[in-house]
Scaffold this active site. Structure first.
Site, mmCIF file in Angstrom:
data_model
loop_
_atom_site.group_PDB
_atom_site.id
_atom_site.type_symbol
_atom_site.label_atom_id
_atom_site.label_comp_id
_atom_site.label_asym_id
_atom_site.label_seq_id
_atom_site.Cartn_x
_atom_site.Cartn_y
_atom_site.Cartn_z
ATOM 1 C CG HIS A 11 -4.446 2.634 -0.612
ATOM 2 N ND1 HIS A 11 -5.249 1.825 0.164
ATOM 3 C CD2 HIS A 11 -3.514 3.149 0.243
ATOM 4 C CE1 HIS A 11 -4.822 1.855 1.425
ATOM 5 N NE2 HIS A 11 -3.780 2.647 1.499
ATOM 6 C CG HIS A 31 2.468 0.028 4.325
ATOM 7 N ND1 HIS A 31 2.188 -0.919 5.280
ATOM 8 C CD2 HIS A 31 1.346 0.785 4.186
ATOM 9 C CE1 HIS A 31 0.948 -0.748 5.713
ATOM 10 N NE2 HIS A 31 0.413 0.269 5.061
ATOM 11 C CG ASP A 36 -2.055 -0.899 1.190
ATOM 12 O OD1 ASP A 36 -2.147 -1.693 0.236
ATOM 13 O OD2 ASP A 36 -2.885 -0.847 2.115
ATOM 14 C CG HIS A 52 -3.284 7.133 3.289
ATOM 15 N ND1 HIS A 52 -3.456 6.979 4.644
ATOM 16 C CD2 HIS A 52 -2.959 5.896 2.811
ATOM 17 C CE1 HIS A 52 -3.229 5.722 4.981
ATOM 18 N NE2 HIS A 52 -2.927 5.032 3.880
#
Length: 263
Positions: free
Chosen positions: A108, A203, A57, A112
């Protein structure tokens, strides 16, 4: 107006916003590993029993993602990278290189952020915009969606479904976004929950994590892959993981059944 009707109005005024909030955030119960694995195996990314889906991610990141691509090349492994739209448009060469090397891209989100308030129109546009960006850059339409922080809301689930995406969280992670993450801790946390058919979350960037924490992940990666192979498990992207249920039932179940940083 009678006192009873007045109380009823005041009660309704309180309960209605509370009901809206619950309907919005209810599916976030799927963040809990026990709930997800027991009740929502599709959302947990459960696939073929002898396969592990490897996912990353928060990229693309020109400082770190290419190093992960090199490491995966050396290991002979392909993975699924869940990208953020705002980073993809800034680093299109990294996006294209990821696909050129045989990896899969998922969505995603555009940014964020945490979805504390209902914003379906914004969620729908952000997810659709990221889908368009990935398609325009690579010629491939993404199939998967993972919400930031793993916090799934009704609006984000609906937006992903409208965009033709399946929502997938994870069944094992390395908690590799923390300042105290080490190669040993990342490996230990992944292997503690490693089961055939599982989906691993790591990640490839520290943009939304502790500075330089990706070094621990990169160093741990060969050992994690080796652990999988020694257990008789193959490692690859979600596209090779086998069928997972459509997310509709998963989100609905999470909502009716109805933190941490780093997804």
């Amino acid at each position: 107006m009678s006192p009873v009707s007045g109380r009823a109005r005041r009660t309704a005024a309180v309960l209605l916003p509370a009901g809206v909030a619950l309907a919005h955030i209810g599916p976030a119960a799927s963040w809990l590993p026990g709930v997800r694995l027991l009740l929502l195996p599709g959302l947990a990314g459960t696939g073929r029993p002898r396969h592990i889906a490897l996912t990353f991610d928060d990229g693309p990141d020109p400082a770190s993602t290419p190093l992960f691509l090199d490491a995966l090349d050396g290991l002979g492994v392909r993975a699924t990278f869940f990208v953020l739209g705002e980073h993809a448009v800034r680093h299109p060469d990294v996006v294209r290189e990821t696909v050129r090397r045989g990896h899969e891209l998922g969505v995603h989100g555009w940014t964020h952020d945490r979805p504390w308030r209902p914003a379906f129109a914004r969620d729908a546009e952000d997810i659709a915009r990221t889908v368009r960006t990935v398609h325009d850059l690579t010629g491939h339409r993404p199939r998967w969606y993972r919400p930031p922080y793993g916090i799934l809301t009704t609006g984000r689930w609906r937006a992903a479904r409208r965009a033709g995406l399946r929502t997938v969280l994870w069944s094992a992670w390395g908690r590799d976004w923390t300042a105290d993450a080490t190669p040993e801790s990342v490996r230990a946390r992944v292997t503690a929950d490693l089961r055939g058919g599982g989906t691993v979350l790591l990640h490839d960037s520290d943009r939304h994590s502790s500075p330089d924490c990706w070094h621990a992940t990169l160093t741990a990666l060969p050992a994690i892959v080796r652990d999988c192979r020694e257990a008789g498990l193959t490692v690859g992207p979600l596209r090779d993981h086998g069928p997972t249920p459509e997310p509709g039932g998963s989100a609905a179940a999470a909502g009716s059944a109805a933190g941490d940083r780093g997804v």
